[in-house]
Motif scaffolding. Sequence first.
Motif, PDB file in Angstrom:
ATOM      1  N   CYS A 124       0.857  -1.186   0.000  1.00  0.00           N
ATOM      2  CA  CYS A 124       0.000   0.000   0.000  1.00  0.00           C
ATOM      3  C   CYS A 124       0.893   1.236   0.000  1.00  0.00           C
ATOM      4  CB  CYS A 124      -0.912   0.011   1.223  1.00  0.00           C
ATOM      5  SG  CYS A 124      -2.040   1.423   1.235  1.00  0.00           S
ATOM      6  N   MET A 126      -0.030   4.266   1.046  1.00  0.00           N
ATOM      7  CA  MET A 126      -0.513   5.351   1.899  1.00  0.00           C
ATOM      8  C   MET A 126       0.341   5.586   3.141  1.00  0.00           C
ATOM      9  SD  MET A 126      -2.906   6.549   0.177  1.00  0.00           S
ATOM     10  CE  MET A 126      -2.844   5.916  -1.478  1.00  0.00           C
ATOM     11  N   GLY A 127       1.120   4.576   3.537  1.00  0.00           N
ATOM     12  CA  GLY A 127       2.101   4.784   4.594  1.00  0.00           C
ATOM     13  C   GLY A 127       1.562   5.087   5.984  1.00  0.00           C
ATOM     14  N   PHE A 130       0.897   2.819  11.508  1.00  0.00           N
ATOM     15  CA  PHE A 130       0.541   1.696  12.385  1.00  0.00           C
ATOM     16  C   PHE A 130       0.291   0.409  11.608  1.00  0.00           C
ATOM     17  CE2 PHE A 130      -3.024   4.397  11.176  1.00  0.00           C
ATOM     18  CZ  PHE A 130      -3.774   3.494  10.454  1.00  0.00           C
ATOM     19  N   CYS A 131       0.362   0.455  10.279  1.00  0.00           N
ATOM     20  CA  CYS A 131      -0.204  -0.624   9.463  1.00  0.00           C
ATOM     21  C   CYS A 131       0.873  -1.487   8.811  1.00  0.00           C
ATOM     22  CB  CYS A 131      -1.107  -0.006   8.397  1.00  0.00           C
ATOM     23  SG  CYS A 131      -1.755  -1.215   7.228  1.00  0.00           S
ATOM     24  N   GLY A 134       1.438  -1.362   4.693  1.00  0.00           N
ATOM     25  CA  GLY A 134       2.123  -0.284   3.986  1.00  0.00           C
ATOM     26  C   GLY A 134       3.616  -0.192   4.297  1.00  0.00           C
ATOM     27  N   GLY A 179      -8.791  -5.549   3.257  1.00  0.00           N
ATOM     28  CA  GLY A 179      -7.530  -6.277   3.335  1.00  0.00           C
ATOM     29  C   GLY A 179      -6.380  -5.354   2.956  1.00  0.00           C
ATOM     30  N   GLU A 182      -5.119   0.156  -0.606  1.00  0.00           N
ATOM     31  CA  GLU A 182      -6.107   1.234  -0.536  1.00  0.00           C
ATOM     32  C   GLU A 182      -7.018   1.084  -1.759  1.00  0.00           C
ATOM     33  OE1 GLU A 182      -7.462   3.784   1.271  1.00  0.00           O
ATOM     34  OE2 GLU A 182      -8.605   3.979  -0.574  1.00  0.00           O
ATOM     35  N   SER A 215      -8.878   5.133   3.279  1.00  0.00           N
ATOM     36  CA  SER A 215      -8.158   6.025   4.165  1.00  0.00           C
ATOM     37  C   SER A 215      -8.483   7.485   3.855  1.00  0.00           C
ATOM     38  CB  SER A 215      -6.653   5.779   4.025  1.00  0.00           C
ATOM     39  OG  SER A 215      -6.268   5.977   2.680  1.00  0.00           O
ATOM     40  N   CYS A 355      -4.532  -6.456   9.195  1.00  0.00           N
ATOM     41  CA  CYS A 355      -4.172  -6.119   7.828  1.00  0.00           C
ATOM     42  C   CYS A 355      -2.694  -6.376   7.470  1.00  0.00           C
ATOM     43  CB  CYS A 355      -4.522  -4.642   7.795  1.00  0.00           C
ATOM     44  SG  CYS A 355      -4.544  -3.708   6.375  1.00  0.00           S
TER      45      CYS A 355
END
Length: 372
Positions: A124, A126-127, A130-131, A134, A179, A182, A215, A355
């Motif tokens: 991903c 979007m950075g 917490f995820c 990404g 999942g 984005e 997001s 995720c």
Amino acid sequence: MKFTPAKPSLHGETLDSLGTRLAEAGEPAYRARQILDWLYKKRATRWDQMTNLSRPLRAWLADAFELEPTALVLDRQSEDVTDKLLLELRDHSLIETVIIRAPQEGVGLDQSRKTICISTQVGCAMGCVFCASGLDGLKRDLSAGEIVHQLIQVCRREDAHTSRARAELASFDNIVVMGMGEPLHNYDNLLRAITILNAEWGLGFGARRITLSTSGLVPRILQLAAEPVGFRLAISLHGATNAVRERIMPINKRWPLEELLPAVQTFSEKHGRMVTLEFILIEGVNDTPDQAARLRDIASGLHAHVNLIPYNTVDGLPWKRPSLAHQQEFLAVLQDRGVSVTLRREKGHDIDAACGQLRLKTEQDRTAGPAA
Ligand code: SAH
Ligand code: SF4
């Protein structure tokens, strides 16, 4: 980011697009329906199962299309109610598809309501800090066929386990696009996939039972608002002020709350549907009474439902979930003013359900190579 596979996936074709390709090959239009029937009603895994098609046509199809764009490499069952499929794409990328069961009283687990969580990208862009999805950035978009095929994998698995009538097209109740990836960053492929899932010649799955989570790509939310789509929208808010949201979601710098919230309002008004605001609770970051009060005001203003999600820890990241008591205090601030809110009980922690985590671990193992 584009990926051009050697062959397009047959699961990414619509009745029209397949009809056009077949016409070029000199085949009658009704063949398209027969072929799609093999995919969605009979769940064929091999070309030679398509016995009402001539051998030359099967050979032509095999030459023109990929039949199995994903391969199941791991089927991990959790001790609670969440199972996770790790799927490998033709270029060896890995994606995840999750099956979440909601147990109902007096009903066996095989007959409980099932929600399927699908991925839309490898990685991903979007950075969000917490995820897990990404952490390595975006590798590539999934094609429409790769998005659709995740659900075919689930259908096959459920067909084998279920006591439901086989005639049912989809053996699950809801789809959430939550999942890896984005979804609105892969807009065209996602919308094509939803069209295929929806169509009577496809999986025949009602759009109202599909929820898309974003997001907050504001121009795409506005584009969606203008389209005749029937699915539900969820927004990953995770911060009720720009200062807090921007700290954990870089996208907030591009489209801050004063742009995001009116776009959500526009979607909600155009479609007459209640939007969901997702809010992960992260200790010491967004779990203050002030954030709760501001979230309550945002939700009231938008007539939105709030889904509070205790953070799932990610290996190598410092974030933690607040204590249960603290989660409940946060919840109470919203409930006090009658906001529609749920505090999600965590499911699937033991199989890395957050995720992107199962895929991340497998990628790390691959990079590390076999243990000496
Ligand atoms: N990219 C989309 C959809 C995929 S993420 C989006 O961000 O909305 C689906 C949801 O899982 C998002 O709300 C995301 O913020 C949340 N999420 C990501 N990592 C998480 C974690 N470690 N614990 C709990 N929720 C997480
Ligand atoms: Fe991407 Fe969603 Fe993860 Fe953010 S939370 S990095 S948008 S998958």
